[in-house]
Structures are given as structure tokens and as C-alpha cells.
Design an enzyme around this catalytic site. Sequence first.
Site, short mmCIF file in Angstrom:
data_model
loop_
_atom_site.label_atom_id
_atom_site.label_comp_id
_atom_site.label_asym_id
_atom_site.label_seq_id
_atom_site.Cartn_x
_atom_site.Cartn_y
_atom_site.Cartn_z
N ASN A 1 0.87 -1.18 0.00
CA ASN A 1 0.00 0.00 0.00
C ASN A 1 0.90 1.23 0.00
O ASN A 1 1.51 1.55 1.02
CB ASN A 1 -0.89 -0.03 1.26
CG ASN A 1 -1.70 1.25 1.40
OD1 ASN A 1 -1.83 2.02 0.46
ND2 ASN A 1 -2.25 1.46 2.60
N LYS B 1 0.06 4.24 -0.23
CA LYS B 1 -0.61 5.42 0.35
C LYS B 1 -0.43 6.62 -0.59
O LYS B 1 -0.44 6.45 -1.80
CB LYS B 1 -0.08 5.70 1.76
CG LYS B 1 -0.08 4.45 2.63
CD LYS B 1 0.11 4.75 4.07
CE LYS B 1 0.26 3.45 4.83
NZ LYS B 1 0.07 3.59 6.25
N HIS C 1 -9.49 0.84 4.73
CA HIS C 1 -8.21 1.00 5.44
C HIS C 1 -8.44 1.93 6.63
O HIS C 1 -9.26 2.85 6.57
CB HIS C 1 -7.18 1.60 4.48
CG HIS C 1 -5.79 1.61 5.05
ND1 HIS C 1 -5.37 2.57 5.94
CD2 HIS C 1 -4.74 0.76 4.88
CE1 HIS C 1 -4.12 2.31 6.29
NE2 HIS C 1 -3.72 1.22 5.66
N GLU D 1 -6.90 4.36 7.74
CA GLU D 1 -6.74 5.80 7.46
C GLU D 1 -7.98 6.36 6.77
O GLU D 1 -8.35 7.51 6.98
CB GLU D 1 -5.46 6.03 6.63
CG GLU D 1 -4.22 5.83 7.49
CD GLU D 1 -3.00 5.35 6.74
OE1 GLU D 1 -2.97 5.42 5.50
OE2 GLU D 1 -2.05 4.89 7.43
N GLU E 1 -5.36 -5.32 10.47
CA GLU E 1 -4.35 -4.30 10.70
C GLU E 1 -4.64 -3.57 12.00
O GLU E 1 -5.48 -2.65 12.02
CB GLU E 1 -4.35 -3.27 9.56
CG GLU E 1 -4.07 -3.86 8.20
CD GLU E 1 -3.52 -2.81 7.25
OE1 GLU E 1 -2.40 -2.97 6.79
OE2 GLU E 1 -4.21 -1.81 7.01
N GLY F 1 2.25 2.17 10.66
CA GLY F 1 3.15 3.31 10.50
C GLY F 1 3.81 3.74 11.80
O GLY F 1 4.41 4.82 11.87
N SER G 1 3.35 -2.22 10.29
CA SER G 1 4.81 -2.19 10.47
C SER G 1 5.50 -3.50 10.09
O SER G 1 6.45 -3.92 10.76
CB SER G 1 5.16 -1.77 11.91
OG SER G 1 4.71 -0.45 12.16
C1 PEP Z 1 -0.71 -0.04 5.77
O1 PEP Z 1 -0.64 1.02 5.17
O2 PEP Z 1 -1.67 -0.78 5.55
C2 PEP Z 1 0.34 -0.40 6.71
C3 PEP Z 1 0.27 -1.53 7.33
O3 PEP Z 1 1.38 0.51 6.87
P1 PEP Z 1 2.81 0.21 7.57
O4 PEP Z 1 3.33 -1.08 7.02
O5 PEP Z 1 3.64 1.38 7.19
O6 PEP Z 1 2.57 0.11 9.05
#
Ligand code: PEP
Length: 269
Positions: free
Chosen positions: A19, A21, A106, A108, A178, A184, A223
Site C-alpha cells: 500500500n 498510500k 483501510h 486511514e 491491521e 506506521g 509495520s
Molecule cells: C498499511 O498502510 O496498511 C500499513 C500496514 O502501513 P505500515 O506497514 O507502514 O505500518
Amino acid sequence: MTKAKIAKAIPRRPFVAGNWKMHRTASDTRSLIEDIVGRVQKVATVDMVVCPPFTSLPAAAETLGRHSILALGAQNMHQSKEGAFTGEISGPMLREFGVRYVILGHSERRQFFNETDASVSVKAEAAVGYHLRPIVCVGETLTQREAGETNSVVESQVRGSLAHYPADQLDELVIAYEPVWAIGTGKVATPKQANEVHRLIRKLMASLFGAKGSGVRVIYGGSVKPENAAELMAEPDIDGALVGGASLDARSFFDIIQAARPVRASEND
Ligand code: PEP
């Protein structure tokens, strides 16, 4: 043979998606895609997807050309085919660029753009209607985890986000667990913590959709890095990863893909 036994025999192919973003312009996209494609040529046992921003999808599609080894995904989609929805992008618009997957719900999007389980549910149903495979995201916040609400929150998100999902399209679906506190932040769920929730989701999917529900792939996000990927994906109910930050570096993304276990049977009961 009972339904449960049939489900046990269905292999779940590892799945790793990046992803991006709101990162990478169209021109930056070309070089990153080239770099990834150059590394993943020989990977045969993992489904691999990259989800750049909308504006980078044409450049990504063009760069991929005949390299269908890497599939394209979008990060969101409007449920309508077209209409007066300023700033939105529809499923058919995505399909035109060869997009096969779409991330829905997601955290976000839920946090900053008011996505709800109800809106995700409508989008997921619409997505499969447009021949797009939904990657539906769920996960608890830190406050919810500390209050002991992880299971109830995730269960309610899965139920709500798939309320209208057609049972005959389960092969198309991927669920991403997630934990919001791990996205992040550099804080990663322990493999055991993550697997417990994955197992819960798998059992819930079996109770909602029967044997086929338990075969839906459930991937972990939050992460994920080359250093922790193998340990996470070695867990029996973790079928892959949704990778944010580390997917912007071709070497890291490739290392995570390599950490995905090869084809295995469902271990849901
Ligand atoms: C994500 O954007 O779905 C995500 C898991 O980000 P990160 O790996 O940066 O934590």
C-alpha cells in the site's frame, strides 16, 4: 466428506500487497515498479500486488506491460459506476487500467474520511460486481485493545464490512487484519497476538459463510518489515501481509515477499 474436511484441503496461497498510500508521483512510480519487477521474476508461489495512488495507476500499468506477475490494486473506490461524486473514482475507471484489487476500509480511510463498516460493505459488494477483488481492512485501536475490546471490535467490523458480500465470490476476497496501533508506528503485533485475531476472523468467516468462508485469505498489516515478516507469516492463520512503508523500497518489499511461506493447507480447526 464433511464441509470442514473439504475446507481443510483447500490451499491458501500466500498474498503480499504493498500500500503506497499518498507516495510516489507517476514518474517515480515507473522506476519503483521496474525495480520490483526486476526482483520478483522468479517468485512463483506468492500472489503479489502493488497499490499506488490513483494518479500513478496508468504509469504503473504501462510499466508493468505484460508483466502480469505483479497485480495492480487501488486504495479506494466509489461504489457507483459513474455520477456526480466530485473527487471519487469508480470501479470501471480502475478496471480500464488493468486494476485487479481494491483496498477497502483501510484504517486511514476510516479515521480521516469517515469510512464505516456500512460504506465498506456497499463498496465490497460493488467491487466484485466490477470484477475487482476487495482487500477489506479491519483492526482495533490502541484504546480498544487496552480495554480488552479487540475481539468484539474486529468481529463487528468483519460482520458489518461484509454484510452484503456475495457468498459465491469468497474466492475473490482478502481480509487484512491491521491493528491501528501498529500502522506506521514501528510497533508490530507479536506473531501470537496477530495469529489469535486471524484465527478469530477465520472462525467467524466459517460461521458466516460456511466451509468456504474459512478458506478466505487473512493477511496481517502493521509495520511489517523484512526483519519481522517471516516470523509473522510462519503463523498458521497468517496468509501474507499488507505492507505500507516497507513496500516503497523494492528491496524491502521483495524480502517480505520472499518471507511468505509457500502454499499450504487450511489449518482452521
Ligand atoms: C498499511 O498502510 O496498511 C500499513 C500496514 O502501513 P505500515 O506497514 O507502514 O505500518
